[in-house]
Design a protein around this motif. Structure first.
Motif, PDB file in Angstrom:
ATOM      1  N   GLY A   1       0.129   1.133  -5.342  1.00 30.58           N
ATOM      2  CA  GLY A   1       0.785   1.030  -4.073  1.00 30.58           C
ATOM      3  C   GLY A   1      -0.070   1.498  -3.129  1.00 30.58           C
ATOM      4  N   THR A   2       0.440   1.973  -1.870  1.00 28.84           N
ATOM      5  CA  THR A   2      -0.558   2.074  -0.616  1.00 28.84           C
ATOM      6  C   THR A   2      -0.393   3.606  -0.517  1.00 28.84           C
ATOM      7  OG1 THR A   2       1.347   2.083   0.873  1.00 28.84           O
ATOM      8  CG2 THR A   2       0.414   0.157   0.649  1.00 28.84           C
ATOM      9  N   LEU A   3      -1.247   4.085   0.163  1.00 29.62           N
ATOM     10  CA  LEU A   3      -1.539   5.602   0.669  1.00 29.62           C
ATOM     11  C   LEU A   3      -0.144   6.198   0.995  1.00 29.62           C
ATOM     12  CD1 LEU A   3      -2.835   8.342   0.563  1.00 29.62           C
ATOM     13  CD2 LEU A   3      -3.821   7.473   2.658  1.00 29.62           C
ATOM     14  N   GLU A   4       0.529   5.467   1.927  1.00 28.30           N
ATOM     15  CA  GLU A   4       1.707   5.747   2.498  1.00 28.30           C
ATOM     16  C   GLU A   4       2.848   5.843   1.306  1.00 28.30           C
ATOM     17  OE1 GLU A   4      -0.116   3.421   3.830  1.00 28.30           O
ATOM     18  OE2 GLU A   4      -0.879   4.452   5.443  1.00 28.30           O
ATOM     19  N   GLU A   5       2.934   5.028   0.506  1.00 33.30           N
ATOM     20  CA  GLU A   5       3.756   4.721  -0.601  1.00 33.30           C
ATOM     21  C   GLU A   5       3.544   5.922  -1.809  1.00 33.30           C
ATOM     22  OE1 GLU A   5       4.751  -0.016  -0.777  1.00 33.30           O
ATOM     23  OE2 GLU A   5       2.981   0.894  -1.689  1.00 33.30           O
TER      24      GLU A   5
ATOM     25  N   ASP B   1      -9.478   4.889  -3.618  1.00 31.06           N
ATOM     26  CA  ASP B   1      -9.304   3.384  -3.930  1.00 31.06           C
ATOM     27  C   ASP B   1     -10.092   3.030  -5.048  1.00 31.06           C
ATOM     28  OD1 ASP B   1      -8.068   1.035  -3.534  1.00 31.06           O
ATOM     29  OD2 ASP B   1      -9.803   0.371  -2.408  1.00 31.06           O
TER      30      ASP B   1
END
Length: 105
Positions: free
Chosen positions: A57-61, A92
């Motif tokens: 997922g993303t950093l925010e997730e 990443d």
């Protein structure tokens, strides 16, 4: 894919207690997005422990997953066994190789 990575120096003789506090209990579900965790123990220094997990997922997730999964209480549970944090970060995964026929453990 993201990788959350931490290198810690443990207080001598606390590895087993650290791992008991670090690992999710069997009945606990991993927060959404987390796909795999690893813990490494130094061969030349058994008090050096590297932990890392992979998040799809993303950093925010990832940050939301940590907040909803009560990450802070898990960190508090291991704190009595940690002498210092040597490195900590989120990365990443830009390249990943798996050798055909290699044993995965």
């Amino acid at each position: 894919m993201l990788c959350a990575h931490t290198v810690r120096r443990l207080k001598p003789g606390t590895y087993d207690q650290f791992m008991e506090a670090f690992r999710p209990q069997e009945e606990e579900e991993l927060p959404p997005g987390w796909v795999r965790f690893h813990a490494l123990r130094g061969l030349s220094d058994e008090n050096e422990v590297v932990t890392f997990g992979f998040f799809d997922g993303t950093l925010e997730e990832l940050e939301r997953s940590q907040a909803e999964g009560d990450y802070e209480s898990r960190r508090a549970a291991i704190e009595p066994y940690v002498e210092s944090v040597v490195a900590n970060g989120i990365y990443d995964v830009s390249v990943s190789w798996t050798l055909e026929g290699a044993r995965a453990s």
